[in-house]
Structure formats: structure tokens, C-alpha cells
Motif scaffolding. Structure first.
Motif, mmCIF file in Angstrom:
data_model
loop_
_atom_site.group_PDB
_atom_site.id
_atom_site.type_symbol
_atom_site.label_atom_id
_atom_site.label_comp_id
_atom_site.label_asym_id
_atom_site.label_seq_id
_atom_site.Cartn_x
_atom_site.Cartn_y
_atom_site.Cartn_z
ATOM 1 N N UNK A 115 3.050 52.116 32.038
ATOM 2 C CA UNK A 115 2.191 51.268 31.189
ATOM 3 C C UNK A 115 2.298 49.815 31.632
ATOM 4 N N UNK A 116 3.497 49.383 32.014
ATOM 5 C CA UNK A 116 3.675 47.995 32.470
ATOM 6 C C UNK A 116 2.852 47.754 33.732
ATOM 7 N N UNK A 117 2.881 48.734 34.647
ATOM 8 C CA UNK A 117 2.121 48.583 35.899
ATOM 9 C C UNK A 117 0.616 48.607 35.616
ATOM 10 N N UNK A 118 0.201 49.560 34.793
ATOM 11 C CA UNK A 118 -1.226 49.734 34.483
ATOM 12 C C UNK A 118 -1.820 48.480 33.822
ATOM 13 N N UNK A 119 -1.012 47.789 33.015
ATOM 14 C CA UNK A 119 -1.537 46.624 32.278
ATOM 15 C C UNK A 119 -1.186 45.312 32.994
ATOM 16 N N UNK A 120 -0.801 45.436 34.275
ATOM 17 C CA UNK A 120 -0.450 44.252 35.067
ATOM 18 C C UNK A 120 0.623 43.411 34.383
ATOM 19 N N UNK A 121 1.541 44.053 33.707
ATOM 20 C CA UNK A 121 2.662 43.335 33.102
ATOM 21 C C UNK A 121 2.364 42.673 31.766
ATOM 22 N N UNK A 122 1.156 42.893 31.196
ATOM 23 C CA UNK A 122 0.907 42.392 29.822
ATOM 24 C C UNK A 122 1.836 43.147 28.891
ATOM 25 N N UNK A 123 1.985 44.462 29.134
ATOM 26 C CA UNK A 123 3.090 45.206 28.540
ATOM 27 C C UNK A 123 4.232 45.037 29.524
ATOM 28 N N UNK A 124 5.354 44.537 29.053
ATOM 29 C CA UNK A 124 6.482 44.297 29.954
ATOM 30 C C UNK A 124 7.741 44.841 29.288
ATOM 31 N N UNK A 125 8.243 45.970 29.824
ATOM 32 C CA UNK A 125 9.382 46.624 29.161
ATOM 33 C C UNK A 125 10.717 45.932 29.455
ATOM 34 N N UNK A 126 10.654 44.801 30.178
ATOM 35 C CA UNK A 126 11.876 44.023 30.430
ATOM 36 C C UNK A 126 11.855 42.707 29.645
ATOM 37 N N UNK A 127 11.044 42.642 28.592
ATOM 38 C CA UNK A 127 10.831 41.402 27.836
ATOM 39 C C UNK A 127 12.020 41.043 26.930
ATOM 40 N N UNK A 128 13.002 41.914 26.827
ATOM 41 C CA UNK A 128 14.054 41.754 25.819
ATOM 42 C C UNK A 128 14.754 40.384 25.809
ATOM 43 N N UNK A 139 4.164 25.727 8.921
ATOM 44 C CA UNK A 139 2.841 26.308 8.675
ATOM 45 C C UNK A 139 2.305 27.166 9.799
ATOM 46 N N UNK A 140 3.091 27.379 10.843
ATOM 47 C CA UNK A 140 2.597 28.183 11.961
ATOM 48 C C UNK A 140 3.350 29.515 12.013
ATOM 49 N N UNK A 141 2.612 30.576 12.288
ATOM 50 C CA UNK A 141 3.237 31.901 12.362
ATOM 51 C C UNK A 141 3.688 32.208 13.796
ATOM 52 N N UNK A 142 4.940 32.634 13.930
ATOM 53 C CA UNK A 142 5.468 33.060 15.224
ATOM 54 C C UNK A 142 5.779 34.551 15.105
ATOM 55 N N UNK A 143 4.999 35.380 15.812
ATOM 56 C CA UNK A 143 5.168 36.832 15.660
ATOM 57 C C UNK A 143 5.852 37.443 16.879
ATOM 58 N N UNK A 144 6.091 38.736 16.795
ATOM 59 C CA UNK A 144 6.993 39.422 17.737
ATOM 60 C C UNK A 144 6.352 39.956 19.005
ATOM 61 N N UNK A 145 5.047 39.750 19.179
ATOM 62 C CA UNK A 145 4.419 40.264 20.408
ATOM 63 C C UNK A 145 4.271 39.098 21.391
ATOM 64 N N UNK A 146 5.090 39.173 22.434
ATOM 65 C CA UNK A 146 5.251 38.038 23.343
ATOM 66 C C UNK A 146 4.313 38.149 24.542
ATOM 67 N N UNK A 147 3.683 37.038 24.877
ATOM 68 C CA UNK A 147 2.887 36.986 26.104
ATOM 69 C C UNK A 147 3.863 36.757 27.265
ATOM 70 N N UNK A 148 4.042 37.775 28.130
ATOM 71 C CA UNK A 148 5.048 37.650 29.193
ATOM 72 C C UNK A 148 4.720 36.553 30.213
ATOM 73 N N UNK A 149 3.510 36.006 30.175
ATOM 74 C CA UNK A 149 3.203 34.941 31.140
ATOM 75 C C UNK A 149 3.645 33.581 30.604
ATOM 76 N N UNK A 150 3.922 33.464 29.314
ATOM 77 C CA UNK A 150 4.333 32.166 28.746
ATOM 78 C C UNK A 150 5.702 32.202 28.053
ATOM 79 N N UNK A 151 6.083 33.372 27.547
ATOM 80 C CA UNK A 151 7.313 33.476 26.761
ATOM 81 C C UNK A 151 7.094 33.183 25.276
ATOM 82 N N UNK A 152 5.848 32.817 24.912
ATOM 83 C CA UNK A 152 5.518 32.517 23.507
ATOM 84 C C UNK A 152 4.749 33.702 22.896
ATOM 85 N N UNK A 207 0.073 47.130 22.165
ATOM 86 C CA UNK A 207 0.863 45.917 22.409
ATOM 87 C C UNK A 207 0.213 45.086 23.526
ATOM 88 N N UNK A 208 -0.125 45.766 24.630
ATOM 89 C CA UNK A 208 -0.688 45.061 25.798
ATOM 90 C C UNK A 208 -2.026 44.400 25.474
#
Ligand code: AMP
Ligand code: MG
Length: 318
Positions: A94-107, A237-250, A274-275
Motif C-alpha cells: 500500500x505504501x508503494x502503491x500510494x507513492x508513500x502517502x501511506x507510510x508504514x514507517x511514520x511512527x 483554536x486549531x485542530x491537530x489530528x493523527x493522520x500525518x502528511x509524510x511529506x511535511x510531518x504535519x 488513510x492515504x
């Protein structure tokens, strides 16, 4: 507990929509994988599925020092179970297919934000930049059942494990000749066969309330949602959620509040939800046209709901 509070209303909606007096297919519930789990199937199969889920929890726990996951994330080369290797292979695909938008090493980044420990904080930009160099998912080398870890890399199967376990539970049910059942692992739903010869009805959560945004009529489909309301904290006032953009870390920031994927595979649906949440609507639609193996429902921050054409007969907005 707060998580349970959030899940409970949806869970009740699900029960409401699927409740049935048939004793054979009664509702079974338990709490595992940090989420509420409900299964509507025979008592015997429900018990076996519970054991299956608990087995995966033992293997994958990020906090239990004896788990395979914990050892790998401590930096040790680890001999892991066949189950772990199989899940690793799916996550890699899935990580390869989504070009790393899904990144299983994001921990390392998810941990820094405190989404595992609930010690939430906004990391320093410099810290995130350093951690971005540690989330290369090609850094894990598999040799038989041994996983070798390089350079502070860590695994995160949080975006795919529930879908994968859902598929394993479906395999178990089918192997026992049980062809009509409903499984929900904290919003990762699989509707197996039918309910009394009719479609299963699966509620899609409304990101803005405790209610639901629509109902999906399905048979033999996985229905998996990723949303910014599932785990988050708010600061100034800003929401920070758990799905991280692996290109920014945010946390991924676009017009989406949630993405639901409907597909034959819960593993794929979980990974892609997720991706696609990360890449946003336009790119997600390109991916949809290219892949042709799933349907999707997008809910936007202005309340708009868009369902892909394959769902035109089966999805009804509330
Ligand atoms: P889900 O609810 O399936 O979208 O999964 C969210 C979880 O997946 C988070 O709590 C993290 O553990 C993990 N995660 C966050 N961002 C990503 C990402 N870009 N790729 C893969 N997993 C992620
Ligand atoms: Mg997912």
C-alpha cells in the motif's frame, strides 16, 4: 475512555441498523486494539474472532515490551511471526502503491506529536525535519522472518492493522461456512453476505456531530473511514489530528473531514482511506480512476458529501 465515548454513538447506530432477533447471529462486543469491536455472527465464531484479535494485539502492541512491534521499534533486529511478515508485506504494497502517502514507517513522527502516548504537543519544525529523514519505509530489510531495522526507523501499522485483521476474521468465518455476518473493528466494517437476504446497512459517521451522514447498503464489502475527528488535540483554536502528511510531518491539511473507502478488501480500504485523506480530493479522484478497485465517499469541511459513481444506488445521504 474518551475514545470509547466518541465511538459509542456510532457503535449504537450500527447496532440499531443491524439489530436482529436471530439468536444464532447475535451481537458480540468487546474492547481491544484500543477500540470497540462488534461482531454479528454465531457465538462460536465470535469467540474465535476474539482470540484472533487478541493474538494480533499481542503481536502488534506498541506499548507491551514483549510484543514483536515493541522490539522492532526499540531498534532490534527481530524474528517475527508469519502473521507479522504478512501484515508487513501488505503495508509495504500500500505504501508503494500510494507513492508513500501511506507510510508504514511514520511512527517516529506520530510518536513525537504524542498520538500514541496522548502527551500531545506541537513539535518544533527542526525536530520534524530531522524525523522526516527517519521515515523511509525502504529501510527495513526482511531476511526470512527476521526484520532488520536501520537508523532509528520505526513501524506504524495503525493505519492498516484493523483492516487487515478484519480480512483475517472474514477468512475465519468463511472457513467455518459462515457466510452472513457483520464485523466492526472501530469503524473498520466488513459486511459479509446479507442480513436476512437483504443488504447490510452501514452508517457513515457525520464528522460534525455524533450522528451519521448517510447510510450505505452493501453485501460482501469492506467499509472503512479515516477522519480528522478520530484522534486529535486542539491548540489555539486549531485542530491537530493523527493522520500525518509524510511529506511535511504535519497533520494532513486539505478540505477533507473524512474519507470512506468501499472495497472487497478491508486491508486495502483501511490503507487507502488513510492515504487518500493525506493526498486530498483531486489527487484521490485521479487515484480512484486509475485503480478502479474501490469506491469512496468524501466529506468536506463545508459539509458537502461526494460519493463516487459506483455508489449511486447504494449510498443515501441523511
Ligand atoms: P486511520 O484511522 O486508518 O486513517 O489510521 C490512522 C493511524 O495511522 C494513525 O493513528 C497513525 O498510527 C497512522 N498514520 C498516521 N499517518 C499515516 C500515514 N501517512 N501513513 C500510514 N499511517 C499513518
Ligand atoms: Mg486506515
Amino acid at each position: 475512555m474518551t475514545k470509547l465515548k466518541k465511538i459509542l454513538p456510532l457503535f449504537l447506530v450500527l447496532i440499531l441498523l443491524t439489530s436482529c432477533t436471530n439468536v444464532k447471529n447475535a451481537e458480540h462486543s468487546f474492547f481491544a486494539l484500543d477500540t470497540a469491536i462488534t461482531i454479528k455472527c454465531s457465538e462460536e465464531s465470535a469467540k474465535e474472532i476474539e482470540s484472533l484479535v487478541l493474538k494480533y494485539e499481542d503481536i502488534l502492541s506498541v506499548t507491551d515490551e514483549n510484543s514483536e512491534m515493541y522490539q522492532i521499534n526499540s531498534g532490534a533486529s527481530t524474528r517475527v511471526s508469519d502473521e507479522f511478515i504478512s501484515l508487513f508485506n501488505e503495508a509495504e504494497k500500500i505504501s508503494e502503491k500510494t507513492d508513500g502517502a501511506f507510510n508504514f514507517a511514520i511512527y517516529p513522527i506520530v510518536y513525537e506529536w504524542g498520538f500514541t502516548t496522548k502527551n500531545y504537543k506541537i513539535p518544533e519544525k527542526e525536530k520534524l525535519d530531522t524525523l522526516l529523514s527517519k521515515i523511509d519505509f525502504t529501510k527495513f530489510k526482511i531476511n526470512g522472518n527476521i526484520i532488520n531495522v536501520e537508523n532509528g526507523a520505526m513501524l506504524d501499522f495503525g493505519g492498516i492493522a484493523k483492516g487487515y485483521i478484519c480480512d483475517e476474521a472474514v477468512k475465519l468465518l468463511k472457513s467455518k461456512g459462515e457466510n452472513n455476518a457483520l464485523i466492526s473493528l472501530g469503524g473498520n466494517v466488513y459486511a459479509l453476505g446479507s442480513k436476512d437476504g437483504k443488504d447490510w446497512q452501514v452508517a457513515i459517521k457525520d464528522p460534525f456531530s455524533e450522528g451519521y451522514a448517510g447510510i450505505l447498503n452493501v453485501q460482501n464489502k469492506a467499509v472503512v473511514t479515516s477522519g480528522d475527528y478520530e484522534r486529535y488535540f486542539e491548540k489555539n483554536g486549531k485542530r491537530y489530528h493523527h493522520i500525518i502528511d509524510p511529506s511535511t510531518g504535519y497533520p494532513a491539511e486539505n478540505s477533507l473531514k473524512s474519507v470512506t473507502i468501499v472495497s472487497d478488501s478491508a486491508t486495502l480500504a483501511d490503507g487507502y482511506s488513510t492515504a487518500l485523506f493525506v493526498i486530498g480530493f483531486e489527487k484521490a479522484m485521479e487515484f480512484y480512476r486509475q485503480e478502479q478497485n474501490f469506491e469512496a465517499i468524501f466529506i468536506f469541511d463545508d459539509g458537502e458529501i461526494y460519493a463516487t459513481e459506483g455508489l449511486s444506488d447504494s449510498f443515501k445521504k441523511e
